[in-house]
Every structure is written in structure tokens, then in C-alpha cells.
Write a protein that holds these residues in place. Sequence first.
Motif, PDB file in Angstrom:
ATOM      1  N   ASP A  67      -9.093  -9.845   6.627  1.00 14.74           N
ATOM      2  CA  ASP A  67      -9.211  -8.714   7.542  1.00 14.74           C
ATOM      3  C   ASP A  67      -7.830  -8.223   7.958  1.00 14.74           C
ATOM      4  O   ASP A  67      -7.348  -8.486   9.056  1.00 14.74           O
ATOM      5  N   TYR A  68      -7.183  -7.532   7.022  1.00 14.29           N
ATOM      6  CA  TYR A  68      -5.920  -6.869   7.356  1.00 14.29           C
ATOM      7  C   TYR A  68      -5.713  -5.720   6.384  1.00 14.29           C
ATOM      8  O   TYR A  68      -6.565  -5.440   5.544  1.00 14.29           O
ATOM      9  N   CYS A  69      -4.588  -5.024   6.477  1.00 12.90           N
ATOM     10  CA  CYS A  69      -4.444  -3.703   5.859  1.00 12.90           C
ATOM     11  C   CYS A  69      -4.602  -3.701   4.332  1.00 12.90           C
ATOM     12  O   CYS A  69      -5.206  -2.759   3.788  1.00 12.90           O
ATOM     13  N   GLU A  86       0.803  -1.224   0.000  1.00 10.52           N
ATOM     14  CA  GLU A  86       0.000   0.000   0.000  1.00 10.52           C
ATOM     15  C   GLU A  86       0.834   1.270   0.000  1.00 10.52           C
ATOM     16  O   GLU A  86       0.285   2.370  -0.140  1.00 10.52           O
ATOM     17  N   HIS A 104     -10.328  -1.993  -0.585  1.00  8.70           N
ATOM     18  CA  HIS A 104     -11.767  -1.761  -0.585  1.00  8.70           C
ATOM     19  C   HIS A 104     -12.087  -0.271  -0.511  1.00  8.70           C
ATOM     20  O   HIS A 104     -13.043   0.210  -1.144  1.00  8.70           O
ATOM     21  N   GLY A 105     -11.303   0.459   0.277  1.00  4.84           N
ATOM     22  CA  GLY A 105     -11.525   1.904   0.350  1.00  4.84           C
ATOM     23  C   GLY A 105     -11.343   2.563  -1.006  1.00  4.84           C
ATOM     24  O   GLY A 105     -12.130   3.431  -1.401  1.00  4.84           O
ATOM     25  N   PHE A 159     -15.168  -9.224   5.284  1.00  6.86           N
ATOM     26  CA  PHE A 159     -13.779  -9.573   5.552  1.00  6.86           C
ATOM     27  C   PHE A 159     -13.733 -10.886   6.322  1.00  6.86           C
ATOM     28  O   PHE A 159     -14.573 -11.136   7.187  1.00  6.86           O
ATOM     29  N   ARG A 173      -8.342  -3.894   3.245  1.00  7.31           N
ATOM     30  CA  ARG A 173      -9.084  -2.720   3.711  1.00  7.31           C
ATOM     31  C   ARG A 173      -8.692  -1.477   2.896  1.00  7.31           C
ATOM     32  O   ARG A 173      -9.557  -0.655   2.575  1.00  7.31           O
ATOM     33  N   THR A 174      -7.426  -1.345   2.577  1.00  4.46           N
ATOM     34  CA  THR A 174      -7.004  -0.243   1.716  1.00  4.46           C
ATOM     35  C   THR A 174      -7.602  -0.386   0.329  1.00  4.46           C
ATOM     36  O   THR A 174      -8.105   0.582  -0.265  1.00  4.46           O
ATOM     37  N   GLU A 201     -19.961  -6.335   1.039  1.00  5.83           N
ATOM     38  CA  GLU A 201     -18.563  -6.286   1.460  1.00  5.83           C
ATOM     39  C   GLU A 201     -18.404  -7.117   2.719  1.00  5.83           C
ATOM     40  O   GLU A 201     -19.187  -6.997   3.660  1.00  5.83           O
TER      41      GLU A 201
END
Length: 315
Positions: free
Chosen positions: A261-263, A220, A269-270, A288, A266-267, A286
Amino acid sequence: MDRIPTLGGLQPFGAGEEAGWLFGGVCDRVEPGAAVRMAVHLSGSGAEPVEILGRIAAARPYVYLDIVHDQPWRGRIKLRFGAADGGTRVRLIAELDQPGLEWLMRRRGFPTARNASPHPRLGLLTSKSGPCSPFATSIDNAAMLALEEINAEGGIHGRRVELIVGDDATDPETGIMEARRLVQAGCRTILIATTSATYTAVAESLGDAPVLLVQPVMNEGGSGGRLRLQLGGRPGDQLATATKPLTQMEGVRRSFLAGNDYCWPRTTHGLARQLLPRYGARIVGEEFASMRTRDFAQLVESIQKSGADIVPRPI
């Protein structure tokens, strides 16, 4: 399914109700080249079994079965079958190399250390065990190939470079301990081909240590610095490249976002929530899943119920 002789008669290997007599072994077929997954419980290593990933190297019914594996260490498991009174005698021979022995010792809690070397050392921190272990074989092979090319061209200032490998077990805290071990072994550059969670934890833990950390896999970004290099692709670039052609396909408009379910997810998906609507796509769900999830039935059911046309998953 081919049958392999075992104590007590004939049993199938890797399929059917009686499968898995060898370390819970699972495979699609018993023939050279077939992939095999096994799970070994090591005393003192905790409740989680160690997953061995390999392939069948040789097989002859009623005579022998050889399995070679790359993770979490490189080795070979040999099975030899012979007649015995009232059944079949099975002889198991397990081979492993020096790094494999060191890996097992560390997993059992015994300290290991490399002797000093006149050669420069390069560290590779990867996930030879844990949920991300399937990626480690290709990373190992790529690193060894690159090192062979460097050494074939004279190494660094005429000295051969040695590769020291660490296993974060797909866990940031373990990654910190392994990174420190690599530094103590003399590594002044460490390639961190793991999850971003491990990379971030190691970068923070080593602080101002004079060690170059390089993250060569997709990440990321955001943790760069003079001795901190993140070279891999970014999730936004992947999404932007793939979204337009996908949404132009007939009937592909409803997206379901699914990930661990980790960074990274989540990045991703944002970014997807910002990018997908620009191309006329609609997010219909959505979810996780934890990093160690093995049963994805609920997630698959949620995707089916959502009516999604596509599940974008940059990796």
C-alpha cells in the motif's frame, strides 16, 4: 539439521521448535554459503527489532560458527564453543566497521559527523534497514564497484571520490534526516535508491538546495527538474512489455492485482486496469498490504479464491 552445542546441551540452529537461540536466527541449513536472518533489539531504537541479513561463512560442529552480514552494516559474528563444567561455554565476538559503528550510534540517538575532506563526496541513500533492506546489499555493491572504477580512472579532476551512505530505514521521515546529514557531510550529489515515497519527501524537503538528486531505481516519474533526475524504468513500460506474451499463453486471462500500500503499486495497478483489458485479460481481484506486513495468508487466500491465472507484479 546440524546441531550446535549451546549452554545446557545440544540445540539446533535455525530450524525446528528450538531454533533461533542466536538473535532469533533462521536459516535453511547450517553450512557455508547458507543465508541467515537474525533480529536484534537495540536499546533506545524503539519496538521494531533490527533485521540482520547475512550468510554462514564457516562452520565446524562443536567448534565454531561464523556469520558475515551486509545489512544493516557490514560485519561478522563469531561463535566459539568450548567445554565447560555441566555444559558448553559459548563465546560471541561481533565485528563491525566504521560506517557500522556510526549507523549504530545514529540508531541509538547519538549524533555523528564526518570530518571535512579534500575529496569530493558522493551520497547514497538506500534502505539498509526496514522492509526494503533485502535490496540494499546489491545497491551498496553496485555503488562501490562504480566508485572503484571512477577512482581507478583518476577520480574527479584528479581527486578520489568518497562514498557516504545513509539509511532511510524504509521510512520517508528518516530519509529526510539522513539526506540532510549527507548534505552536511559535503555531498553535492545524492543517489536515492529507496522507495519513491522517500525520494519524493527528500526532493521536497531539500527544496532549492544546490544538490543533485538522482533516483537510479525503477520509479513512477513525475518529479524531474534541473537537479532532480529519475533514471529508472517505469511501471507502464514493464507492463506493456510483459502483458502481451503473458496473455498469449494458453489459459492465462484472469489477473489478480496485489501489492504494498504505497505509490508504486497503486500507480502500477492503475496502469494495469487500463492495459490488461486491451489484451483480453480480466481483473478478478485487487488487494494492498501494508509495507510492514509479514503474514500474507489472507492475501494468498484471496488470490486462490479469485480463480486468477496470474498475478502481474512489476518490481
